[in-house]
Write a protein that holds these residues in place. Structure first.
Motif, PDB file in Angstrom:
ATOM      1  N   ALA A 123       0.833  -1.204   0.000  1.00 30.32           N
ATOM      2  CA  ALA A 123       0.000   0.000   0.000  1.00 30.32           C
ATOM      3  C   ALA A 123       0.866   1.252   0.000  1.00 30.32           C
ATOM      4  O   ALA A 123       0.578   2.227  -0.713  1.00 30.32           O
ATOM      5  CB  ALA A 123      -0.929  -0.013   1.217  1.00 30.32           C
ATOM      6  N   LEU A 124       1.944   1.246   0.788  1.00 28.33           N
ATOM      7  CA  LEU A 124       2.868   2.383   0.810  1.00 28.33           C
ATOM      8  C   LEU A 124       3.543   2.564  -0.547  1.00 28.33           C
ATOM      9  O   LEU A 124       3.681   3.687  -1.040  1.00 28.33           O
ATOM     10  CB  LEU A 124       3.915   2.167   1.902  1.00 28.33           C
ATOM     11  N   ASP A 125       3.935   1.451  -1.161  1.00 26.83           N
ATOM     12  CA  ASP A 125       4.563   1.506  -2.481  1.00 26.83           C
ATOM     13  C   ASP A 125       3.618   2.121  -3.513  1.00 26.83           C
ATOM     14  O   ASP A 125       4.020   2.991  -4.301  1.00 26.83           O
ATOM     15  CB  ASP A 125       4.962   0.089  -2.907  1.00 26.83           C
ATOM     16  N   CYS A 131       0.790   8.906  -6.020  1.00 26.73           N
ATOM     17  CA  CYS A 131       0.712  10.277  -5.508  1.00 26.73           C
ATOM     18  C   CYS A 131       1.963  11.098  -5.818  1.00 26.73           C
ATOM     19  O   CYS A 131       1.883  12.322  -5.956  1.00 26.73           O
ATOM     20  CB  CYS A 131       0.465  10.264  -3.999  1.00 26.73           C
ATOM     21  N   TYR A 132       3.113  10.431  -5.931  1.00 29.31           N
ATOM     22  CA  TYR A 132       4.368  11.130  -6.241  1.00 29.31           C
ATOM     23  C   TYR A 132       5.118  10.383  -7.357  1.00 29.31           C
ATOM     24  O   TYR A 132       6.223   9.859  -7.135  1.00 29.31           O
ATOM     25  CB  TYR A 132       5.255  11.231  -4.990  1.00 29.31           C
ATOM     26  N   PRO A 133       4.517  10.283  -8.547  1.00 28.95           N
ATOM     27  CA  PRO A 133       5.107   9.448  -9.615  1.00 28.95           C
ATOM     28  C   PRO A 133       6.497   9.903 -10.053  1.00 28.95           C
ATOM     29  O   PRO A 133       7.340   9.068 -10.384  1.00 28.95           O
ATOM     30  CB  PRO A 133       4.086   9.576 -10.756  1.00 28.95           C
ATOM     31  N   LEU A 134       6.752  11.205 -10.079  1.00 27.87           N
ATOM     32  CA  LEU A 134       8.047  11.698 -10.557  1.00 27.87           C
ATOM     33  C   LEU A 134       9.173  11.393  -9.566  1.00 27.87           C
ATOM     34  O   LEU A 134      10.332  11.214  -9.965  1.00 27.87           O
ATOM     35  CB  LEU A 134       7.975  13.206 -10.826  1.00 27.87           C
ATOM     36  N   ARG A 135       8.843  11.342  -8.289  1.00 30.40           N
ATOM     37  CA  ARG A 135       9.859  11.084  -7.262  1.00 30.40           C
ATOM     38  C   ARG A 135       9.925   9.611  -6.855  1.00 30.40           C
ATOM     39  O   ARG A 135      10.740   9.240  -6.015  1.00 30.40           O
ATOM     40  CB  ARG A 135       9.571  11.949  -6.029  1.00 30.40           C
ATOM     41  N   TYR A 136       9.073   8.780  -7.447  1.00 36.27           N
ATOM     42  CA  TYR A 136       8.988   7.365  -7.053  1.00 36.27           C
ATOM     43  C   TYR A 136      10.333   6.645  -7.142  1.00 36.27           C
ATOM     44  O   TYR A 136      10.722   5.962  -6.180  1.00 36.27           O
ATOM     45  CB  TYR A 136       7.931   6.656  -7.905  1.00 36.27           C
ATOM     46  N   PRO A 137      11.092   6.749  -8.264  1.00 36.47           N
ATOM     47  CA  PRO A 137      12.358   6.001  -8.345  1.00 36.47           C
ATOM     48  C   PRO A 137      13.375   6.393  -7.286  1.00 36.47           C
ATOM     49  O   PRO A 137      14.137   5.540  -6.817  1.00 36.47           O
ATOM     50  CB  PRO A 137      12.873   6.335  -9.760  1.00 36.47           C
ATOM     51  N   ARG A 224      -6.422   7.782  -0.214  1.00 36.98           N
ATOM     52  CA  ARG A 224      -5.568   8.776  -0.866  1.00 36.98           C
ATOM     53  C   ARG A 224      -5.163   8.329  -2.270  1.00 36.98           C
ATOM     54  O   ARG A 224      -5.104   9.130  -3.215  1.00 36.98           O
ATOM     55  CB  ARG A 224      -4.313   9.025  -0.019  1.00 36.98           C
ATOM     56  N   ILE A 225      -4.874   7.034  -2.416  1.00 34.47           N
ATOM     57  CA  ILE A 225      -4.456   6.503  -3.711  1.00 34.47           C
ATOM     58  C   ILE A 225      -5.577   6.632  -4.742  1.00 34.47           C
ATOM     59  O   ILE A 225      -5.365   7.105  -5.868  1.00 34.47           O
ATOM     60  CB  ILE A 225      -4.028   5.026  -3.573  1.00 34.47           C
ATOM     61  N   ILE A 226      -6.784   6.232  -4.360  1.00 34.23           N
ATOM     62  CA  ILE A 226      -7.920   6.298  -5.294  1.00 34.23           C
ATOM     63  C   ILE A 226      -8.246   7.746  -5.635  1.00 34.23           C
ATOM     64  O   ILE A 226      -8.546   8.077  -6.794  1.00 34.23           O
ATOM     65  CB  ILE A 226      -9.138   5.567  -4.687  1.00 34.23           C
ATOM     66  N   HIS A 227      -8.181   8.621  -4.620  1.00 33.10           N
ATOM     67  CA  HIS A 227      -8.431  10.047  -4.876  1.00 33.10           C
ATOM     68  C   HIS A 227      -7.413  10.602  -5.868  1.00 33.10           C
ATOM     69  O   HIS A 227      -7.775  11.335  -6.806  1.00 33.10           O
ATOM     70  CB  HIS A 227      -8.368  10.821  -3.557  1.00 33.10           C
ATOM     71  N   ARG A 238      -4.848   6.420 -15.715  1.00 32.89           N
ATOM     72  CA  ARG A 238      -5.834   6.320 -14.636  1.00 32.89           C
ATOM     73  C   ARG A 238      -6.391   4.902 -14.547  1.00 32.89           C
ATOM     74  O   ARG A 238      -6.530   4.335 -13.466  1.00 32.89           O
ATOM     75  CB  ARG A 238      -6.968   7.301 -14.872  1.00 32.89           C
ATOM     76  N   SER A 239      -6.702   4.319 -15.708  1.00 32.55           N
ATOM     77  CA  SER A 239      -7.245   2.962 -15.729  1.00 32.55           C
ATOM     78  C   SER A 239      -6.238   1.952 -15.186  1.00 32.55           C
ATOM     79  O   SER A 239      -6.597   1.047 -14.421  1.00 32.55           O
ATOM     80  CB  SER A 239      -7.632   2.589 -17.161  1.00 32.55           C
ATOM     81  N   LYS A 240      -4.960   2.115 -15.551  1.00 31.28           N
ATOM     82  CA  LYS A 240      -3.919   1.202 -15.064  1.00 31.28           C
ATOM     83  C   LYS A 240      -3.756   1.307 -13.552  1.00 31.28           C
ATOM     84  O   LYS A 240      -3.640   0.290 -12.849  1.00 31.28           O
ATOM     85  CB  LYS A 240      -2.594   1.508 -15.761  1.00 31.28           C
ATOM     86  N   ALA A 241      -3.767   2.544 -13.034  1.00 33.65           N
ATOM     87  CA  ALA A 241      -3.618   2.754 -11.585  1.00 33.65           C
ATOM     88  C   ALA A 241      -4.784   2.140 -10.822  1.00 33.65           C
ATOM     89  O   ALA A 241      -4.586   1.464  -9.802  1.00 33.65           O
ATOM     90  CB  ALA A 241      -3.506   4.243 -11.287  1.00 33.65           C
ATOM     91  N   LEU A 242      -6.002   2.347 -11.315  1.00 32.72           N
ATOM     92  CA  LEU A 242      -7.178   1.804 -10.637  1.00 32.72           C
ATOM     93  C   LEU A 242      -7.217   0.280 -10.730  1.00 32.72           C
ATOM     94  O   LEU A 242      -7.628  -0.393  -9.782  1.00 32.72           O
ATOM     95  CB  LEU A 242      -8.454   2.409 -11.242  1.00 32.72           C
ATOM     96  N   ASN A 243      -6.769  -0.261 -11.875  1.00 35.89           N
ATOM     97  CA  ASN A 243      -6.756  -1.716 -12.026  1.00 35.89           C
ATOM     98  C   ASN A 243      -5.759  -2.356 -11.054  1.00 35.89           C
ATOM     99  O   ASN A 243      -6.047  -3.376 -10.423  1.00 35.89           O
ATOM    100  CB  ASN A 243      -6.390  -2.083 -13.461  1.00 35.89           C
ATOM    101  N   THR A 244      -4.584  -1.722 -10.918  1.00 37.67           N
ATOM    102  CA  THR A 244      -3.580  -2.230  -9.979  1.00 37.67           C
ATOM    103  C   THR A 244      -4.096  -2.172  -8.538  1.00 37.67           C
ATOM    104  O   THR A 244      -3.937  -3.130  -7.773  1.00 37.67           O
ATOM    105  CB  THR A 244      -2.277  -1.416 -10.095  1.00 37.67           C
ATOM    106  N   CYS A 245      -4.715  -1.051  -8.183  1.00 40.98           N
ATOM    107  CA  CYS A 245      -5.272  -0.910  -6.833  1.00 40.98           C
ATOM    108  C   CYS A 245      -6.405  -1.915  -6.613  1.00 40.98           C
ATOM    109  O   CYS A 245      -6.558  -2.446  -5.508  1.00 40.98           O
ATOM    110  CB  CYS A 245      -5.789   0.507  -6.621  1.00 40.98           C
TER     111      CYS A 245
END
Length: 334
Positions: A123-125, A131-137, A224-227, A238-245
């Protein structure tokens, strides 16, 4: 023969008989095939997805590595219970020492709690990724991931160890027969002949506190993730993020519903037979192990594509071998 210890005239059993499904008596051997089949399916399905993640370099990312770890825990959980359960169906191998019983109890509860803690790390990952895709790596590095998994293992140990430690101090003199498939805490406590109010209080408190805290953390993270996902401008992203969640939430529901159902059934359905309790307990333990690889294998696009490619390659190889002409043999002289 049962083993006893005698300290200060206090007798206590030091070995027990695991008697799962006591109502079936001699027919328990008929359960070996169905449970063995379920166990082999669990190991095969989880191992297939783990192999896919390990073998494909494109899947060497935090989310997929955590999925592989979760499925490895599934295999360990099933292996902790099922082989010992199958042996217990035979009267020759049904006896277990107190030390082995406590080790099995620790392993069962540790793996269940560790499973839930991995879901928290996932969930944290996902929270950082969406929420912070550019800083994720730069945030979710291998070092951070290793630290989080280590913290999850340490938290699991701290939650389970006090329960098992208290159980090791109890005297067991009522009977040496555990009417359960494994060394479950309350099944063992039924054999005690002393005051176990502290054991019950600690066990119930730890379970409720752990579950409530986990649900609050998961609820806060995924809300927070869904929002954040609905605010993504790109429809495909958006579809990929929601499908993963959706996949993660489905696994969370399966795991927590199974563990909570086991506790509720044990405390509420007191009129049901011991065989029904044991069957529901086995169902609650093995269901997530069986469904998790199916959920991630079918709903995670990247894993599904690699699995499909592997199956097509294997099918093509089998077809090619069938089409190869058989080597000719010279006829023997008459």
């Amino acid at each position: 023969m049962s083993s006893w210890t005698n300290g200060s005239s206090n007798l206590s059993y030091t070995s027990f008989v695991l008697l799962g499904f006591p109502g079936l008596k001699e027919s328990r051997a008929l359960l070996v095939l169905p449970f063995l089949s379920i166990y082999l399916v669990i190991v095969s399905a989880n191992a297939l997805v783990i192999h896919t993640v390990v073998a494909q370099r494109s899947l060497h990312q935090p989310m997929y590595l955590l999925i592989a770890l979760l499925l490895a825990v599934n295999i360990c959980a099933a292996t902790t219970v099922v082989p010992a359960m199958l042996l217990s169906f035979s009267s020759r191998f049904s006896r277990i020492s107190l030390a082995r019983c406590l080790v099995q109890m620790f392993c069962i509860y540790f793996l269940i709690v560790f499973d839930c803690n991995i879901l928290l790390v996932m969930a944290l990952d996902r929270y950082v990724a969406i929420c912070y895709p550019l800083r994720y790596p730069e945030i979710v590095t291998g070092q951070l991931l290793t630290g989080l998994v280590g913290a999850a293992a340490a938290r699991s140990t701290c939650i389970v160890a006090p329960v098992v430690a208290l159980a090791s101090r109890v005297r067991f003199c009522r009977s040496d027969v555990i009417h359960h498939l494994a060394c479950e805490h309350m099944a063992l406590m039924k054999l005690s002949c002393g005051d176990i109010s502290l054991n019950k209080t600690v066990g119930l408190t730890v379970r409720i506190f752990n579950r409530v805290l986990d649900m609050l953390l998961l609820g806060a993270s995924y809300s927070r993730i869904i929002h954040a996902a609905f605010r993504i401008s790109s429809g495909r992203a958006r579809s990929k993020a929601l499908n993963t969640c959706g996949s993660h939430l489905l696994v969370i529901f399966t795991v927590y519903a199974s563990t909570m159902s086991s506790s509720i059934v044990y405390r509420v359905a007191r009129t049901a037979s011991q065989d029904v309790h044991n069957l529901l307990s086995a169902f609650c333990l093995l269901l997530p192990c069986l469904l998790n690889p199916i959920i991630y294998g079918a709903r995670t696009k990247e894993i599904r594509q690699h699995l499909a490619t592997a199956f097509q390659r294997a099918q093509h190889q089998v077809s090619s071998e069938k089409l190869q002409p058989l080597p000719s043999h010279r006829e023997l002289p008459a």
